[in-house]
Motif scaffolding. Structure first.
Motif, PDB file in Angstrom:
ATOM      1  N   GLU A   1      -3.175  10.005   2.332  1.00 21.51           N
ATOM      2  CA  GLU A   1      -3.402   8.562   2.463  1.00 21.51           C
ATOM      3  C   GLU A   1      -4.766   8.183   1.892  1.00 21.51           C
ATOM      4  O   GLU A   1      -4.897   7.183   1.185  1.00 21.51           O
ATOM      5  CB  GLU A   1      -3.287   8.147   3.923  1.00 21.51           C
ATOM      6  N   SER A   2      -5.781   8.976   2.186  1.00 23.34           N
ATOM      7  CA  SER A   2      -7.118   8.678   1.682  1.00 23.34           C
ATOM      8  C   SER A   2      -7.159   8.736   0.154  1.00 23.34           C
ATOM      9  O   SER A   2      -7.719   7.853  -0.505  1.00 23.34           O
ATOM     10  CB  SER A   2      -8.123   9.663   2.272  1.00 23.34           C
TER      11      SER A   2
ATOM     12  N   ASN B   1       0.834  -1.198   0.000  1.00 20.32           N
ATOM     13  CA  ASN B   1       0.000   0.000   0.000  1.00 20.32           C
ATOM     14  C   ASN B   1       0.872   1.253   0.000  1.00 20.32           C
ATOM     15  O   ASN B   1       1.987   1.243   0.533  1.00 20.32           O
ATOM     16  CB  ASN B   1      -0.902   0.015   1.234  1.00 20.32           C
TER      17      ASN B   1
ATOM     18  N   VAL C   1       6.172  10.126  -0.636  1.00 18.95           N
ATOM     19  CA  VAL C   1       5.195   9.116  -1.031  1.00 18.95           C
ATOM     20  C   VAL C   1       5.934   7.958  -1.683  1.00 18.95           C
ATOM     21  O   VAL C   1       6.657   8.155  -2.661  1.00 18.95           O
ATOM     22  CB  VAL C   1       4.156   9.699  -2.018  1.00 18.95           C
TER      23      VAL C   1
ATOM     24  N   ARG D   1       2.763   4.390   1.024  1.00 16.97           N
ATOM     25  CA  ARG D   1       3.226   4.867   2.325  1.00 16.97           C
ATOM     26  C   ARG D   1       3.528   6.353   2.208  1.00 16.97           C
ATOM     27  O   ARG D   1       4.227   6.783   1.296  1.00 16.97           O
ATOM     28  CB  ARG D   1       4.474   4.099   2.779  1.00 16.97           C
ATOM     29  N   VAL D   2       2.989   7.114   3.138  1.00 15.88           N
ATOM     30  CA  VAL D   2       3.150   8.561   3.114  1.00 15.88           C
ATOM     31  C   VAL D   2       3.806   9.012   4.407  1.00 15.88           C
ATOM     32  O   VAL D   2       3.424   8.569   5.492  1.00 15.88           O
ATOM     33  CB  VAL D   2       1.796   9.285   2.951  1.00 15.88           C
TER      34      VAL D   2
ATOM     35  N   SER E   1       5.253   4.074  -3.355  1.00 14.41           N
ATOM     36  CA  SER E   1       4.142   3.251  -3.813  1.00 14.41           C
ATOM     37  C   SER E   1       4.541   2.399  -4.998  1.00 14.41           C
ATOM     38  O   SER E   1       5.490   2.719  -5.722  1.00 14.41           O
ATOM     39  CB  SER E   1       2.960   4.140  -4.214  1.00 14.41           C
TER      40      SER E   1
END
Length: 447
Positions: free
Chosen positions: A98-99, A19, A37, A21-22, A39
């Motif tokens: 993240e959302s 997933n 970020v 990651r921030v 990903s």
């Protein structure tokens, strides 16, 4: 039960195990908040990250994009608030990123809302030739057809206008889904726009799920043939865009040099994404009011730009996307008032009757309050006469309509100020990225 192709199942598994990651850190840099970020790559994820930053109202001062074989990437952004300070609500920024990234990482597209769904509205997409008073006529037609306007956004550029208008039935508050009524609305609006079948289109949409800026770019790009002809008659652009080849690495290199402004990075990344290019590496930096950007891209099929026509289209689309925000030039008027039926038709009619032209507008309704922003000039596109602005404010109401005093002197000053840069200032190929292109994971100081 929904079935996926085996390759889709594998992609879903990879993204589930990795997933996005921030990290948001305000302690690394003395002058900015650092956002990282990490990903697995998916087309459009970079745009989602940049859009989340723009929607949060932060300014990207510099940043780096790095990926290995194109399946994994890391983005680093140095961001500030509008005043140039570190971001105060770092936790809220983290949650928004993240959302957005988790939503973008979903395998299935978001479902189309039904007429009874919460948040569902009728969306009108409008494109046509711009002229003074056009938005006033559009809002008057919608008022006459008993369409309540909930949210709207409109841009003008190159003699064209694009608008997104979310409406509902004035009486019931429900989305408008009657086919005969929709056809009548579209027909009336096409007549006002003086356009063909593409002039007005109706869809059912969730206002919260639509990126309005991106859709406006798409509408004007689809309308690009007319816009390009209009631009040929305009003064030479001060936005310098170049596309060059780096054959040994299989990249096309896009360089941009122009004045800095809010959402600049979003407009560039949005355009490249919607033209179906993937950004593998890149850097962007600001110095005062000047911005420099450099992106190493390939098409979705992994190949670089291969023809002069394709190169010319990329340059034209990027220049147009950057300069569309010039519709925000002029006097910025902010209207905050209790919403009522016909409000927008009345306000824009007052503008038209006083010789003001709306070049950019953002309409929003929250509860029973209308919170609207209008950028206005005179009908020739010049800064509006302060006496005219004062007369309009007096007529609409001094307690409801006001001028953004902080921005007016700057926006109404010499529009010909190109800032630094221009074509002569376009930085050389590879000057910002190539030296450290493949040093993945490198976080540079903010000096």
């Amino acid at each position: 039960m929904e079935r996926y192709h085996p390759s889709e199942v594998y992609e879903l598994f990879v993204r589930h195990m990795n997933n996005p990651r921030v990290v948001v850190d305000s302690g690394v840099c003395a002058t900015a908040t650092l956002v990282q970020v990490h990903s697995a790559r998916k087309h459009g994820v970079l745009l989602e990250a940049v859009a989340a930053l723009s929607d949060h109202g932060v300014c990207v001062r510099k940043g780096y994009i790095s990926s290995d074989d194109g399946r994994w990437f890391m983005d680093v952004f140095h961001v500030t608030d509008a005043a140039g300070r570190k971001v105060a609500d770092a936790d809220a920024l983290l949650a928004r990123l993240e959302s957005s990234l988790l939503s973008a990482d979903a395998l299935s597209p978001r479902p189309t809302p039904t007429a009874g769904a919460a948040g569902a509205l009728t969306l009108l997409e409008l494109v046509g030739a711009d002229r003074p008073g056009l938005l006033s006529e559009v809002f008057a037609v919608l008022h006459d057809l008993r369409c309540g306007i909930v949210d709207a956004r409109a841009w003008t550029h190159g003699g064209r206008v694009a608008a997104l208008v979310f409406v509902r039935d004035d009486k019931t508050g429900a989305p408008i889904d009657d086919v005969a009524r929709i056809m009548r609305i579209e027909s009336r609006l096409r007549h006002v726009l003086r356009g063909g079948a593409r002039g007005a289109r109706t869809v059912l949409a969730d206002a919260a799920a639509v990126n309005l800026d991106r859709r406006l770019h798409q509408l004007l790009n689809e309308d690009g043939e007319d816009e390009s002809r209009a631009q040929e008659a305009e003064a030479p652009t001060t936005t310098a865009v170049a596309v060059q080849d780096w054959g040994e690495r299989g990249y096309s290199v896009v360089t941009v040099s122009c004045r800095d402004r809010p959402k600049l990075l979003f407009d560039v990344v949005c355009t490249l994404t919607d033209l179906d290019y993937v950004v593998y590496h890149g850097t962007f930096d600001t110095d005062g009011d000047h911005a420099q950007q450099e992106f190493y891209i390939r098409r979705l099929d992994g190949r670089p730009i291969s023809s002069a026509g394709e190169r010319r289209r990329v340059i034209q689309c990027l220049q147009a996307a950057i300069e569309r925000r010039k519709s925000e030039q002029g006097v910025r008027l902010e209207l905050r008032i209790t919403d009522r039926r016909g409000l927008l038709a009345y306000v824009t009619r007052v503008f038209r009757e006083n010789g003001l032209s709306v070049t950019h507008t953002e309409i929003s309704t929250r509860g029973d309050m209308a919170m609207n922003v209008f950028h206005v000039t005179d009908v020739a596109g010049r800064p509006a006469d302060p006496k005219t602005i004062d007369e309009v404010i007096q007529r609409i109401g001094t307690e409801s309509l006001r001028v953004d005093e902080e921005r007016w002197p700057r926006l109404c000053s010499t529009e010909g100020d190109a800032g630094r840069g221009g074509a002569a200032g376009l930085f050389s190929l590879g000057s910002l990225v190539r030296k450290n292109l493949f040093n993945l994971g490198l976080v540079r100081s903010c000096s």
